[in-house]
Write a protein that holds these residues in place. Structure first.
Motif, short mmCIF file in Angstrom:
data_model
loop_
_atom_site.label_atom_id
_atom_site.label_comp_id
_atom_site.label_asym_id
_atom_site.label_seq_id
_atom_site.Cartn_x
_atom_site.Cartn_y
_atom_site.Cartn_z
N MET A 293 -1.38 -1.37 -4.13
CA MET A 293 -1.91 -2.43 -3.27
C MET A 293 -1.35 -3.79 -3.69
O MET A 293 -1.14 -4.06 -4.87
CB MET A 293 -3.45 -2.42 -3.35
CG MET A 293 -4.09 -3.20 -2.22
SD MET A 293 -5.87 -3.27 -2.39
CE MET A 293 -6.38 -1.96 -1.35
N ASN A 294 -1.11 -4.64 -2.71
CA ASN A 294 -0.58 -5.96 -2.95
C ASN A 294 -1.53 -6.76 -3.87
O ASN A 294 -2.73 -6.82 -3.64
CB ASN A 294 -0.51 -6.63 -1.56
CG ASN A 294 0.17 -7.95 -1.60
OD1 ASN A 294 0.02 -8.69 -2.56
ND2 ASN A 294 0.91 -8.23 -0.55
N ASN B 98 -4.11 -9.34 -2.63
CA ASN B 98 -5.25 -8.93 -1.81
C ASN B 98 -6.57 -9.10 -2.54
O ASN B 98 -6.63 -9.08 -3.76
CB ASN B 98 -5.13 -7.45 -1.44
CG ASN B 98 -3.99 -7.25 -0.48
OD1 ASN B 98 -3.57 -8.21 0.16
ND2 ASN B 98 -3.51 -6.04 -0.41
N LYS C 278 0.70 -9.23 9.72
CA LYS C 278 0.39 -9.09 8.29
C LYS C 278 -0.44 -10.30 7.83
O LYS C 278 -1.51 -10.15 7.23
CB LYS C 278 1.70 -9.00 7.50
CG LYS C 278 1.56 -9.00 6.02
CD LYS C 278 1.80 -7.64 5.49
CE LYS C 278 1.26 -7.50 4.08
NZ LYS C 278 1.31 -6.14 3.63
N GLN D 235 -4.47 -10.20 6.93
CA GLN D 235 -4.93 -10.47 5.56
C GLN D 235 -5.96 -11.61 5.56
O GLN D 235 -6.94 -11.56 4.83
CB GLN D 235 -3.75 -10.86 4.66
CG GLN D 235 -2.73 -9.75 4.47
CD GLN D 235 -3.09 -8.76 3.38
OE1 GLN D 235 -3.86 -9.08 2.49
NE2 GLN D 235 -2.54 -7.56 3.45
N GLU E 286 -0.58 -0.72 7.96
CA GLU E 286 0.49 -1.33 7.18
C GLU E 286 0.14 -2.77 6.80
O GLU E 286 0.27 -3.18 5.65
CB GLU E 286 1.79 -1.30 7.99
CG GLU E 286 2.96 -1.94 7.26
CD GLU E 286 4.23 -1.98 8.12
OE1 GLU E 286 4.14 -2.16 9.35
OE2 GLU E 286 5.31 -1.84 7.53
N ASP F 86 -2.25 -3.04 3.93
CA ASP F 86 -1.90 -2.24 2.75
C ASP F 86 -2.89 -1.10 2.56
O ASP F 86 -3.38 -0.86 1.45
CB ASP F 86 -1.90 -3.11 1.47
CG ASP F 86 -0.92 -4.25 1.56
OD1 ASP F 86 0.25 -3.98 1.91
OD2 ASP F 86 -1.32 -5.40 1.31
N CYS G 102 5.87 2.11 4.72
CA CYS G 102 4.99 1.76 3.60
C CYS G 102 4.44 2.97 2.89
O CYS G 102 3.54 2.85 2.06
CB CYS G 102 3.82 0.94 4.10
SG CYS G 102 4.39 -0.61 4.64
#
Ligand code: ASP
Ligand code: MG
Length: 457
Positions: A1-2, A5, A173, A177, A220, A223, A280
């Motif tokens: 995971m990013n 985040n 994206k 987020q 996507e 994430d 991804c």
């Protein structure tokens, strides 16, 4: 995971198709699937079964007012049949917003019948998902899941190609987020598949069956760890079970194979769905919301077995164009000229075979398309270059599997099995995942059945 985040436990994006949200009982089953899996916190819904088809008709040119009214009444009855299952107070407040939407729909339909525009057609098409998402959020709340409606148009920004809009993935994206992710900590967000919004604030759609693709794009953008596509079949089958009862559900399949299946006609997933998932590496589950206990198909990067034959897909209504020119002999640039004409008309070629002086090309003719795909202008322009023949009434059979371009005896096994059938064109070798050929529409089912018997005995 990013790492940027918010830290959330694993996130599953779940998409429910039209039959899964067709009526109250179906919706309740889906709501329980979500309740039983706390990782599901973003839910993408299609329109209730049948609604988008009604809307397609409503969005056409010159629909008589009486017909408009009867279509709107049919849609109202599908949706109100669901809301009548709620306690009166909830039913009334939900019906208020449904009637508001119905009035808005009636107005757009009226102006559409006076003057057609592709923009209004998309606005009309979008209502199905707007109804179902509002209702489904309420079904979740009725079983004590914190369901909340979210308008996907806040994040799903597209260009203005009505009917086939292209999503701005970067913007998706960023806004997912910032606008969506924070909500997922304590809510189950219910949003619409299929629809978006262009830079001018007009509603757009991503193409029929596009909700799967919306869900994959959202998975996507967030994430997400997993995408679950809930439909009315217990996963992906070795072939269409309506063609042969021998068809079996597939437990596990690689992205590459599943993408070939979706492209070559297995109706179960929108063909673009696997693009974001592959990009991804998000595993995709496909199962039946009617029978969740039966499991389904897992689509992922690494699979345990890579059999030579995985499935057989069938795509009907193919058009074959053959272009022939003696000038092609030892000449260069002919193919480039042919393809530049096709590109100018935005035609996408599927299969290609060439001989010294001719080229055969196939085109998909998706049912429901109102336009003749290969128009007289295309033919006339090609004819300035070469002789052109156009054939219809063909089906594309795709044998899908692994290492098909290098395994021994494949051709013999396949073509011996169907040696009584006239095969119009064969494509083999470009992909390790498929071998494709064209047969007459008449022969198609029989060919698939025979091949299935041989390859999956
Ligand atoms: N409701 C839209 C359709 O019927 C989108 C979808 O269901 O995926 O095409
Ligand atoms: Mg679908």
């Amino acid at each position: 995971m990013n790492s940027n985040n918010l830290s959330l436990p694993s996130l599953t994006v779940a998409k429910f198709g039209g039959t899964s949200v067709a009526d109250y009982t179906a919706m309740l089953r889906c709501a329980n699937i979500i309740k039983n899996d706390p990782s599901v916190r973003l839910v993408v819904v299609s329109a209730s079964a049948g609604v988008t088809n009604h809307l397609v008709r409503l969005g056409q040119e010159n629909v008589p007012q009486e017909e408009q009214e009867s279509i709107i009444a049919s849609i109202a009855s599908i949706q109100l049949n669901i809301t009548q299952n709620f306690p009166t107070e909830i039913e009334q407040s939900l019906n208020l917003s449904i009637h508001e939407l119905l009035d808005e729909l009636a107005n757009i339909a009226l102006s559409q019948s006076n003057q057609y525009s592709a923009k209004n057609a998309d606005a009309i098409l979008s209502f199905g998902e707007q109804f179902s998402s509002r209702i489904f959020a309420q079904v979740l709340r009725s079983i004590d899941v914190a369901g909340e409606y979210f308008n996907v148009q806040q994040v799903m920004k597209t260009n203005s190609l009505y009917g086939k809009a292209v999503v701005d993935e970067q913007q998706l994206k960023q806004s997912s987020q910032s606008l969506l992710l924070p909500k997922l900590t304590d809510k189950v967000i219910v949003t619409q598949g299929f629809i978006g919004e262009d830079g001018l604030g007009n509603t757009t759609t991503l193409g029929r069956g596009g909700s799967d693709y919306s869900a994959a794009l959202l998975a996507e953008a967030l994430d997400s760890e997993r995408l679950a596509i809930w439909t009315d079949v217990v996963g992906i089958f070795t072939t269409d079970p309506r063609i042969t009862s021998q068809a079996k559900a597939i437990k596990e399949i690689s992205f590459g194979e599943a993408a070939e299946m979706a492209t070559f006609g297995a109706k179960i997933l929108h063909p673009a769905t696997l693009i974001p998932a592959m990009r991804c590496n998000i595993p995709v589950f496909v199962g039946s919301s009617k029978e969740p206990e039966k499991g389904g198909t897992q689509i992922k990067k690494q699979v345990e077995s890579t059999p030579t034959y995985r499935s057989i897909a069938l795509r009907r209504e193919q058009t074959l164009v053959t272009v022939k020119s003696p000038a092609m002999l030892h000449a260069s640039g002919f193919l480039a000229q042919v393809f530049s004409i096709l590109a100018k008309y935005e035609l996408s070629v599927d299969l290609v075979t060439t001989s010294e002086i001719s080229v055969a090309l196939t085109f998909d003719n998706p049912s429901g398309s109102t336009q003749a795909l290969i128009t007289t202008s295309v033919v006339e322009e090609l004819e300035q270059l070469c002789e052109v023949t156009v054939e219809h009434g063909l089906s594309l059979v795709a044998v899908i599997g692994n290492g098909l371009n290098c395994a021994k005896g494949i051709g013999q096994t396949i073509f011996e099995t169907i040696n009584e059938t006239n095969i119009r064109l064969i494509c083999h070798g470009a992909s390790s995942n498929n071998l494709c050929f064209l047969v007459s529409e008449r022969d198609a089912n029989g060919v698939v059945e025979k091949l299935h018997n041989t390859l999956f005995a």
